[in-house]
Design a protein around this motif. Structure first.
Motif, short mmCIF file in Angstrom:
data_model
loop_
_atom_site.label_atom_id
_atom_site.label_comp_id
_atom_site.label_asym_id
_atom_site.label_seq_id
_atom_site.Cartn_x
_atom_site.Cartn_y
_atom_site.Cartn_z
N GLU A 1 0.47 -1.17 -0.42
CA GLU A 1 0.03 0.00 -0.11
C GLU A 1 0.61 1.25 -0.46
O GLU A 1 0.35 2.31 -1.11
N GLN A 23 2.79 2.57 -3.40
CA GLN A 23 1.79 2.88 -4.46
C GLN A 23 2.08 3.62 -5.88
O GLN A 23 1.77 3.75 -6.72
N PRO A 24 2.66 4.15 -5.16
CA PRO A 24 2.94 5.42 -5.56
C PRO A 24 4.69 5.56 -6.37
O PRO A 24 4.77 6.36 -7.26
N TYR A 25 5.33 4.84 -6.51
CA TYR A 25 6.53 4.25 -7.10
C TYR A 25 6.31 2.73 -7.97
O TYR A 25 7.14 1.49 -6.93
N PRO A 26 6.02 2.65 -8.99
CA PRO A 26 6.30 1.83 -9.85
C PRO A 26 6.91 0.73 -9.83
O PRO A 26 6.75 -0.63 -9.61
N ARG A 64 6.83 -1.27 -6.35
CA ARG A 64 5.22 -1.86 -5.89
C ARG A 64 5.32 -3.29 -7.00
O ARG A 64 5.02 -3.96 -7.00
#
Length: 223
Positions: free
Chosen positions: A179, A182-185, A188
């Motif tokens: 969770e 999420q902003p870090y591809p 993630r």
């Protein structure tokens, strides 16, 4: 068991068993005495103190490493055998990684190992300080790689205390980390494939060892 019937070998072997199961924090003379059915004070008669016992136990594990022929013309194969042997030993005895940074570890088995390692690197073409540096660089890689496996054992041991299930605890942490990521591809994606990741710890170690030995080979004097 009275001290007269105990031997240092028995104490060290039992200490290794306890260390493998409980880690450094789980080793104390009371627990060791209970396993040997002996008074804790009897331990001190043979091994002096806990620090010395850990040194003796660590050196015993260094004796598990199969040593190559130091005169082998294939220095790289010999270096790989030494590295893999030490990596396997540290991952078999996870407490060794922590002990390496917390205690002064030395003894006959480690001395024999280091003599062979220095000979291998000297025969390759590294001389004096360069042989020390080559051996030290490989040792640092091994210790760093094995520390991850050792930390995993310690973490699972701690998470499993009481009625907790380490697998459940780890999955919950992984879900929460997912969770946050999420902003870090890239991160993630890495976490999403964690359950099916093919790059295992041993694979990472082998990759690092090959890269390091390639680099050392390039530093050898030509001819």
């Amino acid at each position: 068991m009275p001290r007269e019937t105990l031997t240092r070998e028995q104490i060290v072997a039992t200490a290794i068993e306890l260390l493998d199961e409980e880690g450094l924090d789980g080793l104390n003379m009371r627990s060791l005495g209970k396993r040997l059915d002996s008074a804790p004070t009897a331990m001190y008669w043979h091994v002096k103190n806990k620090d010395n016992l850990i040194r003796l136990a660590a050196d015993e594990t260094w004796g598990e490493i199969a040593l190559p022929d130091p005169g082998s013309p294939d220095w790289r194969a010999a270096a790989e055998q030494l590295a893999r042997g030490l990596y396997t030993t540290i991952t078999r005895h996870p407490w060794l990684a922590q002990a390496q940074s917390s205690y002064l570890l030395y003894g006959p088995n480690k001395a024999c190992h280091d003599e062979v390692a220095l000979t291998v690197y000297e025969n390759a073409g590294f001389v004096d300080d360069a042989a020390d540096q080559a051996m030290g660089a490989v040792f640092t890689l091994i210790l760093g790689s094995a520390a991850g496996a050792a930390a995993d054992v310690s973490l699972r041991r701690r998470l499993g205390r009481g009625d907790r299930d380490p697998a459940v605890e780890l999955q919950a942490a992984l879900d929460e980390a997912g969770e946050i990521a999420q902003p870090y591809p890239r991160l993630r994606a890495r976490l999403e494939r964690a359950d099916t990741e093919t790059l295992t710890a041993i694979g990472s170690f082998e990759f690092g060892l090959a890269a390091l030995l390639d680099g050392l080979a390039e530093r050898l004097p030509s001819g």
